[in-house]
Design a protein around this motif. Structure first.
Motif, PDB file in Angstrom:
ATOM      1  N   TYR A  44       6.420   1.041 -68.591  1.00 38.15           N
ATOM      2  CA  TYR A  44       7.561   0.443 -67.032  1.00 38.15           C
ATOM      3  C   TYR A  44       8.036   1.061 -67.807  1.00 38.15           C
ATOM      4  O   TYR A  44       9.178   1.196 -67.161  1.00 38.15           O
ATOM      5  N   GLY A 184      -0.594  -0.862 -62.571  1.00 37.41           N
ATOM      6  CA  GLY A 184       0.860  -0.841 -61.880  1.00 37.41           C
ATOM      7  C   GLY A 184       1.640   0.123 -62.955  1.00 37.41           C
ATOM      8  O   GLY A 184       2.798   0.317 -61.946  1.00 37.41           O
ATOM      9  N   ILE A 187       1.051   3.142 -60.740  1.00 33.79           N
ATOM     10  CA  ILE A 187       2.002   3.723 -59.990  1.00 33.79           C
ATOM     11  C   ILE A 187       3.251   3.784 -60.039  1.00 33.79           C
ATOM     12  O   ILE A 187       4.159   5.101 -59.015  1.00 33.79           O
ATOM     13  N   ASN A 188       3.783   2.896 -60.910  1.00 34.32           N
ATOM     14  CA  ASN A 188       5.385   3.087 -61.129  1.00 34.32           C
ATOM     15  C   ASN A 188       5.542   4.151 -61.062  1.00 34.32           C
ATOM     16  O   ASN A 188       6.785   5.011 -61.531  1.00 34.32           O
ATOM     17  N   THR A 210       9.461   0.557 -59.818  1.00 37.58           N
ATOM     18  CA  THR A 210       9.079  -0.094 -60.819  1.00 37.58           C
ATOM     19  C   THR A 210       8.066  -2.122 -60.041  1.00 37.58           C
ATOM     20  O   THR A 210       7.480  -1.894 -60.646  1.00 37.58           O
ATOM     21  N   GLY A 213       4.894  -0.915 -58.461  1.00 41.85           N
ATOM     22  CA  GLY A 213       3.681  -1.345 -59.134  1.00 41.85           C
ATOM     23  C   GLY A 213       3.226  -2.753 -60.055  1.00 41.85           C
ATOM     24  O   GLY A 213       1.814  -2.818 -59.807  1.00 41.85           O
ATOM     25  N   GLN A 214       5.063  -4.012 -59.818  1.00 39.22           N
ATOM     26  CA  GLN A 214       4.093  -5.023 -60.017  1.00 39.22           C
ATOM     27  C   GLN A 214       3.830  -6.460 -59.164  1.00 39.22           C
ATOM     28  O   GLN A 214       3.211  -6.550 -59.225  1.00 39.22           O
ATOM     29  N   SER A 217      -0.283  -4.926 -59.972  1.00 32.89           N
ATOM     30  CA  SER A 217      -0.577  -5.565 -60.728  1.00 32.89           C
ATOM     31  C   SER A 217      -1.275  -7.473 -60.490  1.00 32.89           C
ATOM     32  O   SER A 217      -1.639  -7.877 -60.887  1.00 32.89           O
TER      33      SER A 217
END
Length: 463
Positions: A44, A184, A187-188, A210, A213-214, A217
């Motif tokens: 990340y 995540g 995706i980020n 960011t 993605g979080q 997750s």
């Protein structure tokens, strides 16, 4: 009815694999997914650093370093309740107390999201003074505010996804923890490329990628915890209760303290780099940008060590609760061996290829590369010894001795590094910041060796 009960009593007892299977195989089973999960989590920051460095430049990289203490705070909360809850859960399961164990999953799950929400609100209200307190130069704060205003919205999801991953691992599903983090991060990475390069959104694009993605997750973690395998999580288990939270916090205090120590050191470091950088040929922004990148690269190395220590946790906790002490010693020594091998490899890379590594994150002046190369080689000189502190600290937490774990977690950052960051620059200028690192690493490693040696001399480990 009595006949059924008698038949049930005669049935062979099924042992938990944590207490029966070879410890080396168990450690690999739990550590590898943990390492991958930690690496993906580190991505990340690395991915943002890469795209921001290539699009915005050095000031953008400096901005992510200024905002980094907030990310550390999120991880600290996640580890407090994630590792604390997982350790308490595995200790209870090892002792055969399945009824109580369920509370050690439900209670931390609630606290993770609640505290994440509160941190988000606090950051949004006090953003400007916070970033200035973290040491932001005037030419960096605008970038830092853009990045933080968006990423703080993702704090509840980051904290729940990270802490929830530990709760999932405690259920014997390290692979799902890996999936949770990897989804995540992938995706980020994809959205970073689209938003930053494709749509030219700069800092805002990296931040938006960011938090998306979080969210993914965190959603995976919620779904898993609602379908926990070894115990059934009910509404009553989600209601925070002091008697459960006190044990969770005591067991999670060691990794939490380590992260808080990192945050304090990061703030002092930023302020020192800004002040002493302004007195040197490098200026204010160059040292902050370089250290930000190198810190995140070092996080990749520490992902291996932390992943090993997390893989150690459920095995050591269960067997200590089940009084199978020889297995506890065996899994610790195996973890230390793997950590030592990886640390030597990292040491060689940091000493031989520092300029190559820093060049991945964009171009810079000759002063920029000079500072980065020196920092890599000097500050991270004792990388080959850095496996002892995180593995040993988590070992003490896993066996229910949190005070020792807390002490070890504070050795490098607070007890040794922080005073050195204040004292050595007074004598050596900005070079003093570099030399503080190896001295602290060496002393923390030696402290870990002494404390663990004393613990393993206990006669119970020889049975």
């Amino acid at each position: 009815m009595e006949q059924k009960d008698k038949q049930k009593d005669k049935m062979p007892k099924v042992e938990n694999p944590l207490g029966e299977l070879p410890v080396n195989g168990l450690l690999i089973k739990f550590a590898v997914p943990s390492i991958i999960a930690m690496l993906v989590s580190a991505l990340y920051n690395i991915v943002d650093q890469f795209f921001i460095g290539r699009s915005v430049g050095g000031l953008g990289n400096a901005a992510t370093n200024i905002a980094f203490p907030l990310s550390i705070t999120c991880i600290a909360i996640a580890l407090l309740f994630g590792i604390g809850g997982a350790s308490a859960f595995n200790l209870s399961m090892g002792a055969g107390d399945k009824k109580t164990a369920a509370y050690y999953i439900g209670n931390p799950a609630t606290m993770l999201f609640v505290l994440g929400t509160l941190l988000c609100i606090f950051t949004q209200i006090f953003m400007t003074p916070l970033l200035k307190f973290f040491g932001s130069p005037d030419d960096v704060i605008g970038y830092a505010m853009t990045y933080t205003r968006i990423t703080s919205i993702g704090f509840p999801f980051l904290i729940f996804a990270t802490g929830g991953g530990h709760l999932i691992r405690a259920d014997g599903s390290p692979g799902m923890t890996m999936v949770c983090n990897m989804a995540g991060a992938v995706i980020n990475t994809i959205l970073d490329a689209i938003f930053v390069f494709g749509f030219s959104m700069g800092m805002a694009g990296a931040a938006l990628a960011t938090i998306i993605g979080q969210v993914v997750s965190a959603a995976i973690a919620v779904i898993y915890i609602c379908h926990y395998k070894t115990v059934k999580i009910e509404i009553k288990h989600l209601k925070p209760q002091g008697k459960y939270l006190s044990k969770i916090i005591s067991l999670g205090a060691s990794p939490f303290s380590n992260q808080v120590a990192m945050m304090v050191v990061q703030i002092v470091m930023n302020k020192s780099l800004k002040y002493y950088g302004s007195l040197s040929v490098y200026g204010e922004a160059v040292p902050i940008a370089c250290v930000g990148i190198i810190t995140k690269v070092n996080q990749v190395f520490f992902s291996f060590l932390i992943g090993i220590s997390q893989g150690l946790q459920p095995i050591a906790s269960f067997n200590y609760g089940a009084k199978k002490y020889s297995r506890v010693k065996s899994v610790y020594l195996r973890a230390v061996f793997y950590g030592a091998v990886l640390s030597v490899i990292a040491f060689i890379m940091f000493q031989v290829f520092p300029r190559n590594i820093i060049a991945v994150f964009g171009d810079g002046s000759e002063e920029y590369f000079q500072f980065a190369v020196n920092y890599f080689r000097i500050f991270l000189f004792f990388t080959f010894l850095n496996f002892m502190q995180p593995i040993s600290s988590n070992f003490f937490t896993a066996i229910g001795k949190p005070k020792r774990g807390i002490f070890l977690s504070l050795t490098r950052q607070i007890i040794f590094l922080l005073p050195l960051l204040v004292i050595l620059p007074l004598i050596m200028g900005i070079d003093g910041i570099m030399y503080a690192g190896p001295v602290a690493d060496c002393m923390a490693g030696l402290a870990s060796i002494i404390m663990v040696s004393r613990e393993l001399k206990n006669p119970c480990y020889k049975k």
